[in-house]
Structure formats: structure tokens, C-alpha cells
Design a protein around this motif. Structure first.
Motif, mmCIF file in Angstrom:
data_model
loop_
_atom_site.group_PDB
_atom_site.id
_atom_site.type_symbol
_atom_site.label_atom_id
_atom_site.label_comp_id
_atom_site.label_asym_id
_atom_site.label_seq_id
_atom_site.Cartn_x
_atom_site.Cartn_y
_atom_site.Cartn_z
ATOM 1 N N THR A 169 0.844 -1.192 0.000
ATOM 2 C CA THR A 169 0.000 0.000 0.000
ATOM 3 C C THR A 169 0.875 1.237 0.000
ATOM 4 O O THR A 169 1.918 1.282 0.660
ATOM 5 N N LEU A 171 1.781 4.958 1.001
ATOM 6 C CA LEU A 171 1.537 5.842 2.139
ATOM 7 C C LEU A 171 1.705 7.285 1.699
ATOM 8 O O LEU A 171 2.514 7.608 0.840
ATOM 9 N N ASP A 175 -0.977 9.852 6.342
ATOM 10 C CA ASP A 175 -0.980 8.595 7.085
ATOM 11 C C ASP A 175 -0.067 8.634 8.310
ATOM 12 O O ASP A 175 -0.163 7.777 9.173
ATOM 13 N N THR A 180 -1.132 6.548 14.201
ATOM 14 C CA THR A 180 -0.350 5.497 13.546
ATOM 15 C C THR A 180 1.104 5.477 13.994
ATOM 16 O O THR A 180 1.748 4.435 13.964
#
Length: 195
Positions: A169, A171, A175, A180
Motif C-alpha cells: 500500500t 503511504l 498517514d 499510527t
């Protein structure tokens, strides 16, 4: 008029067959003659008469040139011995002519030495090109074997890991926030002395 090397006979045969460069067809014809292998396109594009002439020429020329090269290698020590003797003889002629200041004899002696060296230069070029061809052949074989091993390993690797791999994925800067990046907060105890 021997059509083994590129002299008059070679060009007469090339014109009669309608093939301008016979030596370019040696490899394809030899590969096409191997049992169980397909005919090379450079051979199949020839008319039937030209194909028979070129194939016959290849079947004669390859053994003749192989024999000639083997004979030259076998007799190379004798050629070198005779060449050295000839050069030594011409050196003596040059020395005698030098003392007498005979310029014509000196020039002929130098020319004779140069002419004696011509076949040796030719043999050196032939051996150099042969060595280069052998090196290229060995490298091509090694590269082919390496490529086959890599392909075999790749197919084995693909078979052992049949799990489909999802693409990673991507980023973005959004993000990277506190949720996170920081470890989750531990909840406060509901019972015990820390209340």
C-alpha cells in the motif's frame, strides 16, 4: 578455382547458386542438418537448387578447412623453425651487404625478412580470431546455462510460494499521524491502588 576460400572459385560458385555470401550460411546450414532440429530460416528461404548447392558446399568446406587448420597447428613448430632459419640467413645477407655498402642487397634482404614474416602474421591473426570465437562460444554457453538455471529456480520458487502477493500500500503524509506513529495508550486501571 577452388571454392574453399574467397578467391575466384568461391565467387563463381556463389554466383551460380545465387547466394552472395556463402560463408554466412555455414552456421545455419550446420544447425539445420542436426536431426530433430527445425530448419533455420536463412536456409529455408533459399530455392531448392541453391539450398542443395550451399549444403553441398558446406559439407565439403567445413571438413577441408578443419583439416587445413589442424595441419597448420600440427606443423607449426616446423614452420617456426624454417622461418627462423630463413630470417637468420637473410640477416647474414644483410650483414655482408652492409659491409660492402650494397644497398640493393640490403633492401632485398629486408624485403625477404618481411615476406618471411607475412605467413606468421597470418597464422597469428587466424589463431587470434579462433581463440576469440572459442571464448565467445564458451561465454554464450555459460550464459545460456546460467539463464536456464535461473529460469528453473524461478519456476521452483513460484511453485513453492503460490500465495498471491498483494502490492504494497502506498503511504502519504496524511498517514503519519499520532494514531499510527505513537504506541497505543494503555487504559487507566479501574481497580487497584492507582485509581
Amino acid at each position: 578455382l577452388i571454392p574453399v576460400v574467397r578467391f575466384d572459385g568461391y565467387y563463381v560458385l556463389a554466383d551460380a547458386a545465387g547466394v552472395p555470401d556463402l560463408f554466412a550460411r555455414v552456421g545455419p546450414v550446420l544447425r539445420s542438418l542436426r536431426p530433430g532440429h527445425p530448419t533455420d530460416p536463412r536456409v529455408s528461404e533459399l530455392r531448392p537448387h541453391a539450398r542443395r548447392v550451399v549444403t553441398g558446399w558446406v559439407l565439403v568446406v567445413v571438413p577441408v578447412l578443419t583439416f587445413a587448420l589442424g595441419w597448420a597447428i600440427w606443423h607449426l613448430p616446423e614452420f617456426v623453425r624454417l622461418g627462423r632459419a630463413g630470417i637468420a640467413e637473410q640477416q647474414r645477407v644483410f650483414d655482408v651487404a652492409w659491409v660492402a655498402r650494397d644497398w640493393a642487397s640490403m633492401g632485398i634482404a629486408v624485403l625477404s625478412i618481411a615476406l618471411i614474416l607475412v605467413p606468421f602474421v597470418g597464422m597469428a591473426v587466424v589463431f587470434w580470431r579462433l581463440a576469440g570465437s572459442l571464448v565467445r562460444l564458451v561465454r554464450a554457453g555459460a550464459e545460456r546455462r546460467t539463464r536456464e538455471k535461473e529460469e528453473t529456480m524461478a519456476t521452483l520458487e513460484c511453485r513453492s510460494f503460490d500465495v498471491p502477493k498483494s502490492p504494497p500500500t502506498a503511504l502519504s503524509a496524511a498517514d503519519f499521524n499520532d494514531e499510527t506513529m505513537l504506541p497505543p495508550k494503555t487504559p487507566a486501571p479501574q481497580s487497584g491502588w492507582r485509581r
